[in-house]
Design an enzyme around this catalytic site. Structure first.
Site, PDB file in Angstrom:
ATOM      1  CG  ASP A  59      -8.012 -17.221  -1.243  1.00  0.00           C
ATOM      2  OD1 ASP A  59      -9.187 -16.856  -1.068  1.00  0.00           O
ATOM      3  OD2 ASP A  59      -7.060 -16.422  -1.388  1.00  0.00           O
ATOM      4  CG  HIS A 102       0.204 -16.047  -2.208  1.00  0.00           C
ATOM      5  ND1 HIS A 102      -0.127 -14.722  -1.983  1.00  0.00           N
ATOM      6  CD2 HIS A 102      -0.927 -16.624  -2.678  1.00  0.00           C
ATOM      7  CE1 HIS A 102      -1.392 -14.516  -2.291  1.00  0.00           C
ATOM      8  NE2 HIS A 102      -1.905 -15.664  -2.725  1.00  0.00           N
ATOM      9  CD  GLN A 161      -3.831 -17.906  -0.214  1.00  0.00           C
ATOM     10  OE1 GLN A 161      -4.101 -17.342   0.837  1.00  0.00           O
ATOM     11  NE2 GLN A 161      -4.486 -17.677  -1.337  1.00  0.00           N
ATOM     12  NE  ARG A 207      -6.857  -8.285  -9.511  1.00  0.00           N
ATOM     13  CZ  ARG A 207      -6.869  -8.926  -8.357  1.00  0.00           C
ATOM     14  NH1 ARG A 207      -6.313 -10.116  -8.252  1.00  0.00           N
ATOM     15  NH2 ARG A 207      -7.432  -8.392  -7.293  1.00  0.00           N
ATOM     16  CG  ASP A 209      -3.888 -11.382  -5.710  1.00  0.00           C
ATOM     17  OD1 ASP A 209      -4.970 -10.854  -5.404  1.00  0.00           O
ATOM     18  OD2 ASP A 209      -3.217 -12.082  -4.920  1.00  0.00           O
ATOM     19  CG  LEU A 214       5.660  -8.915  -5.957  1.00  0.00           C
ATOM     20  CD1 LEU A 214       6.254  -9.026  -7.351  1.00  0.00           C
ATOM     21  CD2 LEU A 214       4.742 -10.084  -5.661  1.00  0.00           C
ATOM     22  CD  GLU A 248      -5.857  -6.751  -5.027  1.00  0.00           C
ATOM     23  OE1 GLU A 248      -6.967  -6.904  -4.517  1.00  0.00           O
ATOM     24  OE2 GLU A 248      -4.953  -7.616  -4.964  1.00  0.00           O
TER      25      GLU A 248
END
Length: 535
Positions: A59, A102, A161, A207, A209, A214, A248
């Protein structure tokens, strides 16, 4: 709050395709260092690099195999440390992309977690207690049959992931750990250790993700996940007060109180990953009403003006009101600390050039660069790089077309790499008229030079920096007018002139683009498809 954020403008880099210095067809750390002066000259004084950690790249690096090791395709840890050093010499800051939710299935933590015997990492990921348990549950995405351990594990995105265990706010099954369980706390502390490692070597922040994702079974207010980021923010304030976090998340009323210094304004608040500027079905917040019509459909077919009613599309019948109403609702939560970060595009979106012309984009950048908050410009957007309809690469799927090599020159591979074109990570844009930096620097009216002028004005004008001093004067149909302290900004996306009454004493033009505009006698006259900044 780090003071440098008030004057920050970020430049997002997809390292794979930015600048290749060793001829292997893939961008690298040394390539970024080589272009720091270009980025600074553009007017960007901070960088965000998408994940550059060791990864199997199923990914594009968002499947991390080792958080403390730079992927060999980009160079070494020492190269990253040198990037920090060279950026700091130029008064610039560098953010890495943190993927806390992840890991890769090849991460050592996960391989240990897969073992039948209990160990330090057994509960680092959420596992059910039996090999067939959870497989047919709709609550989470489970994978089974991949380990000697009898259980199935939760994944956040692709199969590769596995989700890290930060606990469940309201556990409903015996295998679900609460957020104060030692295993959940250990995961949080391990991620803080990763952050400390890079900040100790010069990284200026992250940054984050999927920042809202979480804690599992979290409530609408993201109480559990917010508690984690509040704890992380305490670490930043105490140990790294000049470092910062951007999430994000797209929901400042939650993310900013949770501890983030900035939150991206994207689509679908709170989901953390649905970030298309042109979302499917044209549903969601007003941001997508700015840039494109009914939605990206995975082909190279572009919507016509009959379908596309976005604000920046000339004479498309779009209105600024859906965006500005929702922007102001979010903006109020940043007034006591924290910033909204608008983007030109990013690695998960279709490039703005897909639907907008350079003239339309110039007006978009007037708004992007003069609104409060900390703006982000995606590499290549400053020259209007095209979105390419190309096959998927490393899990990119439709997003792959926005990740093509940076176009530096009109020459071989657009100056991205000396490699044979067949060896490039992704193909370059070979279409006629494909933009490049060298050509646009030589054209005073180019998109690149327009953005440079706007950024120079932002940096030299205190009222146009990040601090919240916004007053919307008029926001209807094709016209947006607002004040930033002693500065007035006017935008008209229609081809027809417009006039707006304003209470503004200034008459000095700081910047103008498009149709002729002026102010006189309490009336702002905006030419067709024009933007003006006055003081």
């Amino acid at each position: 709050m780090p003071k440098w954020l008030n004057d920050a403008v970020f430049y997002e880099i997809y390292p794979q395709t930015f600048n290749d210095t060793n001829g292997d067809g893939i961008g690298d750390m040394n390539g970024i260092i080589e272009k720091l002066d270009y980025i600074k000259d553009l007017g960007c004084n901070a960088l965000w690099l998408t994940p550059c950690f060791d990864s199997p790249f199923k990914d594009a690096g968002y499947d991390v195999r080792d958080y403390k090791k730079i992927a060999p395709r980009y160079g070494t840890n020492e190269d990253a440390f040198r990037l920090f050093e060279e950026a700091h010499k130029r008064g610039m800051h560098v953010f890495f992309d943190l993927v806390p939710g992840h890991t890769s299935e090849e991460h050592e933590w996960f391989k240990e977690s897969c073992k039948q015997e209990r160990n330090e990492y057994t509960d680092r990921y959420p596992w059910t207690d039996f090999c067939f348990e959870g497989m047919h549950s709709g609550d989470y995405n489970f994978i089974a049959g991949e380990a000697e351990r009898s259980g199935s594990y939760v994944v956040n995105f692709f199969k590769c992931q596995p989700a890290l265990n930060y606990g469940f706010l309201h556990p409903t099954e015996p295998w679900q750990k609460p957020i104060d369980d030692p295993a959940a706390i250990a995961t949080r502390e391990a991620m803080k250790d990763v952050m400390r490692f890079w900040m100790d070597h010069g990284c200026d922040g992250f940054r984050v993700d999927m920042a809202a994702s979480l804690v599992k079974n979290d409530d609408e207010k993201k109480t559990g996940t917010s508690a984690i980021w509040t704890d992380v923010r305490k670490m930043f304030d105490t140990e790294y007060p000049e470092c910062a976090l951007v999430s994000e998340w797209s929901d400042p009323k939650i993310s900013i109180p949770a501890g983030f210094h900035m939150d991206f304004l994207l689509n679908n608040p709170g989901t953390g990953y649905s970030t298309l500027l042109r979302d499917y079905g044209n549903h969601g917040i007003g941001y997508m009403k700015l840039m494109g019509g009914p939605g990206f459909n995975g082909t190279d077919e572009k919507p016509s003006n009959l379908e596309d009613h976005s604000f920046f599309k000339k004479d498309a019948g779009g209105s600024i009101k859906p965006f500005i109403d929702e922007y102001l609702d979010m903006y109020q939560y940043t007034k006591n600390g924290g910033y909204i970060s608008m983007v030109s595009c990013n690695h998960d979106t279709v490039r703005a050039k897909y639907t907008l012309t350079d003239d339309e984009l110039k007006l978009f950048y007037v708004m992007l660069i003069t609104l409060p908050g900390v703006p982000f410009i995606y590499y290549g957007d400053e020259i209007g790089m095209n979105y390419l309809n190309i096959p998927t690469k490393e899990g990119g799927y439709f997003r792959t077309g926005s990740r093509t090599p940076m176009q530096w020159t009109p020459g071989k591979n657009h100056g991205f790499s000396d490699a044979d074109p067949s060896k490039l990570y992704l193909p370059v844009d070979t279409s006629e008229g494909a933009p490049d930096v060298e050509s646009q620097l030589a054209d005073k009216d180019s998109l690149l030079n327009t953005i440079k002028s706007l950024l120079a004005l932002r940096h030299s004008t205190d009222d146009l920096k990040a601090e919240p001093n916004l007053e919307v004067v008029y926001a209807e149909g094709s016209v947006l007018v607002y004040k930033r302290g002693g500065v007035l900004v006017g935008i008209n996306t229609s081809s027809k002139p417009a006039s707006v009454p304003v209470d503004f004493k200034g008459s000095k033009t700081l910047f103008a683009v498009g149709g002729e505009s002026s102010i006189s006698g309490g009336t702002l006259s905006l030419g067709g498809q024009s933007g003006i900044i006055l003081a």
